[in-house]
Scaffold this motif. Sequence first.
Motif, PDB file in Angstrom:
ATOM      1  N   ARG A 368       0.845  -1.192   0.000  1.00  8.96           N
ATOM      2  CA  ARG A 368       0.000   0.000   0.000  1.00  8.96           C
ATOM      3  C   ARG A 368       0.883   1.246   0.000  1.00  8.96           C
ATOM      4  NH1 ARG A 368      -0.530   2.166   5.215  1.00  8.96           N
ATOM      5  NH2 ARG A 368       0.111   0.787   6.905  1.00  8.96           N
ATOM      6  N   ASN A 369       0.283   2.365  -0.360  1.00  8.24           N
ATOM      7  CA  ASN A 369       1.039   3.620  -0.320  1.00  8.24           C
ATOM      8  C   ASN A 369       1.157   4.084   1.124  1.00  8.24           C
ATOM      9  OD1 ASN A 369       0.987   3.409  -3.043  1.00  8.24           O
ATOM     10  ND2 ASN A 369      -0.008   5.382  -3.418  1.00  8.24           N
ATOM     11  N   GLU A 378       7.842   3.576  11.875  1.00 10.34           N
ATOM     12  CA  GLU A 378       7.525   2.199  12.253  1.00 10.34           C
ATOM     13  C   GLU A 378       8.827   1.392  12.359  1.00 10.34           C
ATOM     14  OE1 GLU A 378       4.698   0.806  13.160  1.00 10.34           O
ATOM     15  OE2 GLU A 378       5.397  -1.281  13.192  1.00 10.34           O
ATOM     16  N   LYS A 379       9.735   1.623  11.430  1.00  9.00           N
ATOM     17  CA  LYS A 379      11.010   0.885  11.480  1.00  9.00           C
ATOM     18  C   LYS A 379      11.783   1.217  12.758  1.00  9.00           C
ATOM     19  CE  LYS A 379      15.407   0.092   9.141  1.00  9.00           C
ATOM     20  NZ  LYS A 379      15.662  -1.294   9.506  1.00  9.00           N
ATOM     21  N   THR A 390       8.545  -4.652   7.708  1.00  8.18           N
ATOM     22  CA  THR A 390       7.952  -4.312   6.412  1.00  8.18           C
ATOM     23  C   THR A 390       6.533  -4.891   6.262  1.00  8.18           C
ATOM     24  OG1 THR A 390       8.835  -6.263   5.280  1.00  8.18           O
ATOM     25  CG2 THR A 390      10.236  -4.318   5.311  1.00  8.18           C
ATOM     26  N   ASP A 391       6.158  -5.788   7.193  1.00  9.27           N
ATOM     27  CA  ASP A 391       4.879  -6.495   7.030  1.00  9.27           C
ATOM     28  C   ASP A 391       3.687  -5.537   6.957  1.00  9.27           C
ATOM     29  OD1 ASP A 391       6.113  -8.886   6.953  1.00  9.27           O
ATOM     30  OD2 ASP A 391       5.710  -9.434   9.050  1.00  9.27           O
ATOM     31  N   PHE A 392       3.737  -4.452   7.711  1.00  8.28           N
ATOM     32  CA  PHE A 392       2.552  -3.598   7.831  1.00  8.28           C
ATOM     33  C   PHE A 392       2.207  -2.850   6.550  1.00  8.28           C
ATOM     34  CE2 PHE A 392       3.652   0.992   8.493  1.00  8.28           C
ATOM     35  CZ  PHE A 392       5.020   0.882   8.218  1.00  8.28           C
ATOM     36  N   VAL A 393       3.098  -2.829   5.568  1.00  8.21           N
ATOM     37  CA  VAL A 393       2.731  -2.187   4.296  1.00  8.21           C
ATOM     38  C   VAL A 393       2.424  -3.207   3.209  1.00  8.21           C
ATOM     39  CG1 VAL A 393       3.842   0.068   4.582  1.00  8.21           C
ATOM     40  CG2 VAL A 393       5.185  -1.871   3.706  1.00  8.21           C
ATOM     41  N   LYS A 394       2.549  -4.499   3.547  1.00  9.36           N
ATOM     42  CA  LYS A 394       2.309  -5.544   2.530  1.00  9.36           C
ATOM     43  C   LYS A 394       0.828  -5.802   2.363  1.00  9.36           C
ATOM     44  CE  LYS A 394       6.619  -8.066   2.682  1.00  9.36           C
ATOM     45  NZ  LYS A 394       7.319  -8.991   3.557  1.00  9.36           N
TER      46      LYS A 394
END
Length: 398
Positions: A368-369, A378-379, A390-394
């Motif tokens: 997602r954007n 978040e990192k 990176t999971d939360f943007v997948k």
Amino acid sequence: MPGYYKRSTPIDCQLLYTNLTGGTNSSETKNMDLKVENGGAKKGERLGWGKSLPVPSVQEIVRNDFQSVPDRYIHENKDRELNSDNFASSLEVPVIDFSLLAKGEEGEIRKLDLACKDWGFFQITNHGLRDEVLHKMKATVAAFFELPLEEKKKYAKAANEIQGYGQNFVVSEEQKLDWSDMIYLITVPPERRNFKFWPLSLPGFKDAIEEYSAEVQKVAEELYANFSVLMGLDRDGLKRLQGELKQGIRMNYYPVCSRPDLVLGISPHSDGSTFTLLLQDDEVTGLQIKHKQVWVPVKPIPNSLVVNVGDAAEIQSNGMYKSIEHRAITNEEKPRISIATFVFPDDEQEIGPLESMIDDSHRPRMYRNIKYVDYIREKFARRMEGKAHTDFVKLQSA
Ligand SMILES: O=C(O)CCC(=O)C(=O)O
Ligand SMILES: [Fe+2]
């Protein structure tokens, strides 16, 4: 484990900074409270990327007692497994001749494309940075770490800052720590430099950093233009869509360790950058990358730069280019210094898969954007743990 390692000498006096306030859970970190008084963001000031708990200087632990490996540095077996066998050690990351890339040679651009798809890492030679600039940079970083602790502490990170001397990604008192110290400085654009964290009294430091930063930025911009073409745009396309690249330099110091098998110099992680250009020690191998499930060492090629795809480029390329997990290990004989230059989008920039990289039947949208600052916060709110951040943007399809 009798006899193998000793508890360290008292370390309270060695904490890199002491002005910690408030909690450290990720929601608090994301909200970036304004309560921090000493070195913290003041009302109206730009908010930071995150914060990290104070930790002792590893260099100092070793200076006091070479044999000491405190419990907090002993990683779980599964995280430090050295499944870097003979086969893995024989593999070499691709080498790209940057001068050919800059001339627009088709073959070299194809090599870059494959390197980013298959490896996510490559080394570049003939990058145009003079040897003298590289040597000065290495020497100045070495001179900084050789300063007495009291002197280095003047440039210590504030509690809610990621810039300065200390360590990042430490979010709980229980978490295992890495066998390294670092100093991180934002360098581009110049107006974002915060000289409070720069050791300006160290002769030559500012000049060396500024010269290196400017030269490495030119290489980064040429690579960015090539990425742009490979992602189906013209050379300036990425810059037009995603803005100019910003830059930060993280200087890592890995002291020797009497038990390198128990510790990690830097835990497995991927970089939150668009890409990273690493200047590493010519003689000591320490960097390892996870390639097809094995840890492959990146053997230094003198005066070259190691480049890796960062999370932002993985997202923009819709997963075509891989931001690969990597880590650094230590050794008993020689300390190691590495200098990682991260280039990344502006905080306010929204990043997401480029239209040209989405194909509903073959490569549906995988991420997602997200506004870059939200991604990077978040990192920095988590410990380094492979690619978990990176999971939360997948999206489901990823
Ligand atoms: O020291 C190295 O080789 C790796 C450093 C690194 O991965 C980083 O600073 O992000
Ligand atoms: Fe890294």
